[in-house]
Motif scaffolding. Sequence first.
Motif, short mmCIF file in Angstrom:
data_model
loop_
_atom_site.label_atom_id
_atom_site.label_comp_id
_atom_site.label_asym_id
_atom_site.label_seq_id
_atom_site.Cartn_x
_atom_site.Cartn_y
_atom_site.Cartn_z
N HIS A 375 -92.31 -16.74 40.67
CA HIS A 375 -92.39 -15.46 41.38
C HIS A 375 -93.75 -15.26 42.05
N CYS A 376 -94.52 -16.34 42.14
CA CYS A 376 -95.81 -16.28 42.84
C CYS A 376 -96.00 -17.56 43.63
N LEU A 377 -96.95 -17.56 44.53
CA LEU A 377 -97.22 -18.75 45.33
C LEU A 377 -98.00 -19.77 44.50
N PRO A 378 -97.86 -21.05 44.81
CA PRO A 378 -98.67 -22.06 44.12
C PRO A 378 -100.15 -21.77 44.34
N PRO A 379 -100.97 -21.90 43.32
CA PRO A 379 -102.39 -21.53 43.45
C PRO A 379 -103.13 -22.45 44.42
N VAL A 380 -104.15 -21.89 45.08
CA VAL A 380 -104.96 -22.68 46.01
C VAL A 380 -106.13 -23.34 45.29
N PRO A 392 -117.40 -19.48 49.42
CA PRO A 392 -117.16 -19.64 50.87
C PRO A 392 -115.83 -20.31 51.19
N ILE A 393 -115.40 -21.28 50.38
CA ILE A 393 -114.12 -21.94 50.67
C ILE A 393 -112.97 -20.96 50.45
N LEU A 394 -112.98 -20.24 49.34
CA LEU A 394 -111.89 -19.30 49.07
C LEU A 394 -111.89 -18.15 50.08
N ASN A 395 -113.06 -17.68 50.47
CA ASN A 395 -113.11 -16.61 51.48
C ASN A 395 -112.56 -17.07 52.81
N LEU A 402 -104.20 -19.51 54.64
CA LEU A 402 -103.52 -20.69 54.11
C LEU A 402 -103.31 -20.50 52.60
N PHE A 403 -102.22 -19.81 52.25
CA PHE A 403 -101.95 -19.47 50.86
C PHE A 403 -100.83 -20.30 50.24
N ASN A 404 -100.49 -21.43 50.83
CA ASN A 404 -99.41 -22.30 50.35
C ASN A 404 -98.05 -21.62 50.41
N ASN A 405 -97.83 -20.88 51.49
CA ASN A 405 -96.51 -20.29 51.71
C ASN A 405 -95.48 -21.38 52.01
N ARG A 406 -94.22 -21.04 51.83
CA ARG A 406 -93.15 -22.01 52.11
C ARG A 406 -93.16 -22.44 53.58
N LYS A 411 -100.97 -27.30 53.29
CA LYS A 411 -101.18 -26.65 52.00
C LYS A 411 -102.51 -27.12 51.43
N VAL A 412 -103.20 -26.22 50.73
CA VAL A 412 -104.58 -26.46 50.31
C VAL A 412 -104.69 -26.39 48.79
N ILE A 413 -105.47 -27.32 48.22
CA ILE A 413 -105.77 -27.31 46.78
C ILE A 413 -107.27 -27.53 46.62
#
Length: 640
Positions: A375-380, A392-395, A402-406, A411-413
């Motif tokens: 029920h949540c997006l995969p974490p970045v 700075p990277i997360l901001n 780029l929140f790893n939406n479908r 996609k970013v990790i």
Amino acid sequence: MPLARSLSMTSLNGLPQWEDEDLPVEDLLLFEVSWEVTNKVGGIYTVIQTKAKTTADEWGENYFLIGPYFEQNVKTQVEVCEPPNPAVKKAMDTMKSQGCQLSCQFEDKPNIIAHFHEWQAGVGLILSRSQKLPVATIFTTHATLLGRYLCAASIDFYNNLDRFDIDKEAGERQIYHRYCMERASVHCAHVFTTVSQITATEAEHMLKRSPDVVTPNGLNIKKFSAMHEFQNLHSMYKARIQEFIRGHFYGHLDFSLDKTLFFFIAGRYEFSNKGADMFLEALSRLNFLLRVHKTDVTVIVFFIMPAKTNNFNVETLKGQAVRKQLWDTAQSVKEKFGKKLYNALLKGEIPDLNKILDRDDITIMKRAIYSTQRHCLPPVTTHNMIDDDNDPILNTIRRIGLFNNRTDRVKVILHPEFLSSTSPLLPLDYEEFVRGCHLGVFPSYYEPWGYTPAECTVMGIPSVTTNLSGFGCFMQEHVADPEAYGIYIVDRRFRSPDESCNQLTQFLYGFCQQSRRQRIIQRNRTERLSDLLDWRYLGRYYMHARHLALSRTFPEKFEMEPSAPPKTEGFRYPRPSSVPPSPSVSQHSSPHHSEAEDEDEDERYDEDEEAERDRQNIKSPFSIGALSQGKKKQHGEYRN
């Protein structure tokens, strides 16, 4: 660990041989001094560790490394023994007995070369010269202290090299004492060296002395006896990364892993210097292009940059637990299914597939499917970041969305910790991880050399670098068409930031358009460039620096004509013959191309034939004679 590839065979095929300068090493002692001897801080550790074997082969027991004493490092990296040289043993005994104060005289004085790396080791050089000790000294700066600070402050560095008030800038950053040590070491040394031409230009302005020799950084290269073994390693470690992806994106795994590309950036967490800012902006534009063209290619990007964390975050650990649980469930049902099928076949019956799975099996599988609901997006990010509001990277990820939406094709990790084979998340060492990826991206603004793209090259992995990195400039000098060999060089010196970002985006998009066959061909070409980075070739630059230091310190014993260029002929890889003459036809206009195109390319490309042609057509325009003057700024040169 050094990048060693087992089952060694002859390397440096076709490269020009060096005629040794015949130094009488049996009558010399070579000391190499650095804060990073058995003490991993940055790239200098890799330089010294990988170069040690080549130097030891040349100097034998007359080669010594001096570094800081850390108990933990000694236990894991040092074999304690008695010094084989009697002069060194006597010196060490005297130092121990007199509180490290060396005040003895030797009857048979050997000629000594002392090579100091960076300002931390420069104190020994300064004292050696102030006390007029008969020691030939070499000082190497791998990056100027002030240059690194200025670039980290997002200053237009390369356009203003001749305009900085050096003392004022160092004082304002509270590094004036360290800067003075660095500059004094540079001017006291008999021979001053840097690792790249762009750092030589920087040192000329920051430290007010032009380097005598440029000494590029290398690696230990050991070829596989089987030519395609590194391709097999790529497949093996890619499968390991895919297992991590299955867990990280559980519940959102609606993309094909067979059509997923793995990009990565790694190194110190220097957001602007390492080009992470430009890389993220380019990823946003790449995501737009892939969505507009409705491509079925997915790009997963790893940021391997250590930062302050609390620990792994719960959602990431849960993902790997769910993946393992699903795997165990599948194996259990598979084993039960197999036994029923086996028994039915023994009886000569065709089993009823509707009855071979009972109600319990169906229930187990339904529970497994239910556990994958998310029920949540995969974490970045894989860890709980400390002060993530100011990261700075997360901001930047929040800004570009780029929140790893479908719907995202990129996609970013963020993995804010060095990789380790003992990790519960991604149990791979760095070398194994690099081999499993498709592309390393290092669009650095300040990178005196750049070991990360060099390591990609020797492992046959294409990479992106810039013309502001020592590695990028080195490849431009030695390879006629770097892009054809999997070395993409972004112009960050003579283009605006937006133009450089667009160029990087086009490189990434073009790479996504390649077929699997094209990527295999490119990896073969990239791996062939590893000969360029072998210490058995690049070690000659250090040989010349030592000979030059001896001739300046002991002119009555060692002669070197000051006007004679070093005997270090270069080489240049030609453009591969199988690459079409026009760049416009070397890539497909659309990600969806016909299979006939791949068949035509198979007919055109013969790896063995192309590799042999490379060896035969090597040119040699490069030497390290008189150091060329720094390139003058051209109209339209930007800081970005």
